[in-house]
Design a protein around this motif. Sequence first.
Motif, PDB file in Angstrom:
ATOM      1  N   ALA A 206      41.418  35.637  32.201  1.00  0.00           N
ATOM      2  CA  ALA A 206      41.686  34.614  33.178  1.00  0.00           C
ATOM      3  C   ALA A 206      41.840  34.765  34.473  1.00  0.00           C
ATOM      4  O   ALA A 206      41.623  33.808  35.419  1.00  0.00           O
ATOM      5  N   TYR A 207      42.713  35.918  34.358  1.00  0.00           N
ATOM      6  CA  TYR A 207      43.567  36.414  35.875  1.00  0.00           C
ATOM      7  C   TYR A 207      43.005  37.851  36.005  1.00  0.00           C
ATOM      8  O   TYR A 207      43.855  38.655  35.629  1.00  0.00           O
ATOM      9  N   ASN A 208      41.648  38.131  36.337  1.00  0.00           N
ATOM     10  CA  ASN A 208      41.331  39.630  36.484  1.00  0.00           C
ATOM     11  C   ASN A 208      41.539  40.083  37.927  1.00  0.00           C
ATOM     12  O   ASN A 208      41.738  41.320  37.903  1.00  0.00           O
ATOM     13  N   TRP A 209      41.098  39.234  39.002  1.00  0.00           N
ATOM     14  CA  TRP A 209      41.304  39.989  40.449  1.00  0.00           C
ATOM     15  C   TRP A 209      42.052  39.423  41.277  1.00  0.00           C
ATOM     16  O   TRP A 209      42.513  38.265  41.144  1.00  0.00           O
ATOM     17  N   ALA A 210      42.494  40.441  42.063  1.00  0.00           N
ATOM     18  CA  ALA A 210      43.333  39.875  43.312  1.00  0.00           C
ATOM     19  C   ALA A 210      42.656  40.770  44.363  1.00  0.00           C
ATOM     20  O   ALA A 210      42.038  41.926  44.326  1.00  0.00           O
ATOM     21  N   GLN A 237      35.696  32.990  40.104  1.00  0.00           N
ATOM     22  CA  GLN A 237      35.440  34.338  40.539  1.00  0.00           C
ATOM     23  C   GLN A 237      36.277  35.114  39.841  1.00  0.00           C
ATOM     24  O   GLN A 237      36.062  36.232  39.236  1.00  0.00           O
ATOM     25  N   ARG A 238      37.681  34.694  39.740  1.00  0.00           N
ATOM     26  CA  ARG A 238      38.566  35.415  39.110  1.00  0.00           C
ATOM     27  C   ARG A 238      38.564  35.645  37.777  1.00  0.00           C
ATOM     28  O   ARG A 238      38.824  36.593  37.301  1.00  0.00           O
ATOM     29  N   THR A 239      37.761  34.956  36.948  1.00  0.00           N
ATOM     30  CA  THR A 239      37.609  35.100  35.582  1.00  0.00           C
ATOM     31  C   THR A 239      36.245  35.823  35.213  1.00  0.00           C
ATOM     32  O   THR A 239      36.175  36.083  34.242  1.00  0.00           O
ATOM     33  N   ALA A 244      32.454  47.959  31.005  1.00  0.00           N
ATOM     34  CA  ALA A 244      32.532  49.338  31.318  1.00  0.00           C
ATOM     35  C   ALA A 244      30.855  49.979  31.753  1.00  0.00           C
ATOM     36  O   ALA A 244      30.070  49.337  30.984  1.00  0.00           O
ATOM     37  N   GLY A 245      30.537  50.419  32.731  1.00  0.00           N
ATOM     38  CA  GLY A 245      29.424  50.959  33.186  1.00  0.00           C
ATOM     39  C   GLY A 245      28.415  49.794  33.788  1.00  0.00           C
ATOM     40  O   GLY A 245      27.258  50.055  34.195  1.00  0.00           O
ATOM     41  N   GLY A 246      29.146  48.701  34.186  1.00  0.00           N
ATOM     42  CA  GLY A 246      28.514  47.650  34.632  1.00  0.00           C
ATOM     43  C   GLY A 246      28.937  47.223  36.020  1.00  0.00           C
ATOM     44  O   GLY A 246      29.733  47.892  36.727  1.00  0.00           O
ATOM     45  N   SER A 247      28.604  46.238  36.536  1.00  0.00           N
ATOM     46  CA  SER A 247      28.830  45.682  37.965  1.00  0.00           C
ATOM     47  C   SER A 247      28.826  44.212  38.249  1.00  0.00           C
ATOM     48  O   SER A 247      28.185  43.603  37.344  1.00  0.00           O
ATOM     49  N   ILE A 248      29.573  43.682  39.125  1.00  0.00           N
ATOM     50  CA  ILE A 248      29.661  42.194  39.348  1.00  0.00           C
ATOM     51  C   ILE A 248      29.678  42.162  40.705  1.00  0.00           C
ATOM     52  O   ILE A 248      30.072  42.856  41.589  1.00  0.00           O
ATOM     53  N   SER A 249      29.467  40.835  41.349  1.00  0.00           N
ATOM     54  CA  SER A 249      29.867  40.198  42.582  1.00  0.00           C
ATOM     55  C   SER A 249      30.816  39.269  42.637  1.00  0.00           C
ATOM     56  O   SER A 249      30.470  38.449  41.617  1.00  0.00           O
ATOM     57  N   LEU A 250      31.984  39.244  43.474  1.00  0.00           N
ATOM     58  CA  LEU A 250      32.612  38.293  44.046  1.00  0.00           C
ATOM     59  C   LEU A 250      32.469  37.592  44.937  1.00  0.00           C
ATOM     60  O   LEU A 250      32.420  38.527  46.119  1.00  0.00           O
ATOM     61  N   THR A 251      32.005  36.184  45.005  1.00  0.00           N
ATOM     62  CA  THR A 251      31.439  35.728  46.307  1.00  0.00           C
ATOM     63  C   THR A 251      32.573  34.551  46.608  1.00  0.00           C
ATOM     64  O   THR A 251      33.383  34.250  45.899  1.00  0.00           O
ATOM     65  N   GLY A 252      32.313  34.423  47.917  1.00  0.00           N
ATOM     66  CA  GLY A 252      33.113  33.173  48.679  1.00  0.00           C
ATOM     67  C   GLY A 252      34.502  33.160  48.626  1.00  0.00           C
ATOM     68  O   GLY A 252      35.503  32.421  48.673  1.00  0.00           O
ATOM     69  N   MET A 253      35.006  34.480  48.471  1.00  0.00           N
ATOM     70  CA  MET A 253      36.617  34.928  48.603  1.00  0.00           C
ATOM     71  C   MET A 253      36.933  34.460  50.093  1.00  0.00           C
ATOM     72  O   MET A 253      36.370  34.796  51.034  1.00  0.00           O
ATOM     73  N   ALA A 254      37.902  33.600  50.222  1.00  0.00           N
ATOM     74  CA  ALA A 254      38.503  33.377  51.645  1.00  0.00           C
ATOM     75  C   ALA A 254      39.809  33.822  52.053  1.00  0.00           C
ATOM     76  O   ALA A 254      40.571  34.206  51.179  1.00  0.00           O
ATOM     77  N   ALA A 255      40.028  33.959  53.309  1.00  0.00           N
ATOM     78  CA  ALA A 255      41.238  34.381  53.848  1.00  0.00           C
ATOM     79  C   ALA A 255      41.132  33.965  55.413  1.00  0.00           C
ATOM     80  O   ALA A 255      40.123  33.570  55.908  1.00  0.00           O
ATOM     81  N   THR A 256      42.506  33.920  55.911  1.00  0.00           N
ATOM     82  CA  THR A 256      42.510  33.537  57.402  1.00  0.00           C
ATOM     83  C   THR A 256      43.280  34.691  58.275  1.00  0.00           C
ATOM     84  O   THR A 256      44.557  35.071  57.805  1.00  0.00           O
TER      85      THR A 256
END
Length: 325
Positions: A206-210, A237-239, A244-256
């Motif tokens: 549930a908390y994969n990415w930062a 997106q975080r979940t 292994a051996g695959g790929s994903i896209s993380l979209t709409g990540m925001a920052a200021t």
Amino acid sequence: MYFLIFMFLLHFLYILASQYIDVDSVTVSSPSYFTGGEISSVTASITFTPMDGAAAAIEGSNAVNRFMLVGAVAETADGTGNLVSLDSANLTTSQQTTDMTDGDSVTWSGLSFDANMTDQDCGNGTLFQYYCLALMPHYSTNWGAVDYDNASACVEVKCKATVDLSVDSMSITNPDEAVLSVGGGQAVEITTTLSSPSGSDDVVGAYNWAGTVYLSANEDGSGTQVASTSLTIASSQRTKDLWAGGSISLTGMAATYDLTDVTCDDFDYACVTVSPHSSANWRLVDSPTNDQTLCISVTCGTGFVKTSITVMFLGFLLSHILNNS
């Protein structure tokens, strides 16, 4: 008379049966996680409370060795299921002969254990997620009627998956054409593509990415990091899992970016670094062969255009002359 004796015996047996010891809390100060195939040194503490006559019973059980404290890596928060890497702490003389009072808690700190995970595969990091301590009588003594069946507690310490993460692409979807304006706050939205080789473990949870973003004068992101800030990643997106051996896209990540004191001379590139979330079931391999940081070229723009009053006045006059000619 016999009735009074019978009632006294019942009351005495009740007192014996009610003697127990509670483990109030367990903490593990190190390590922050376990790794499959390795031995980790564990530093822990425990707080426990004897109740209803347990203090006297335990103190009377043995003059020197009264306690045994066992640590283990566990599958579940209550210590049920598979337990591995059992080890006992070497308690000091003062700990073994602790002066106890019923209802008063006792805390032991700086306890040392070995977590031997050399024969364990942590897989995707969801198998072994807890470290447990259990307090019991020393093997050379007996606590009599003291109940210690529940004298244990567990705390989350994950055995994490290992991943050789790669950030393969990055794009700024907002603002248009990646034009960043200095002089204030600049909001951005970022999309990245991630992959891992077939030899990595899977990323699940549930908390994969930062992630963090920053600006740099160098194409590889080295040197001074300008306006570094954390990414906000939506739960959808975080979940996202990465097999292994695959790929994903993380979209709409925001920052200021805070570009209040930044000039166009300070940067030419925007960079993103993707990392495990603090609650992730995975970690980076010890010696990554892939890059977790990627940079792209951006354009620096000004937040507003300064026009002198004289130029504005002359422009007004010229417009007025042309309109009346």
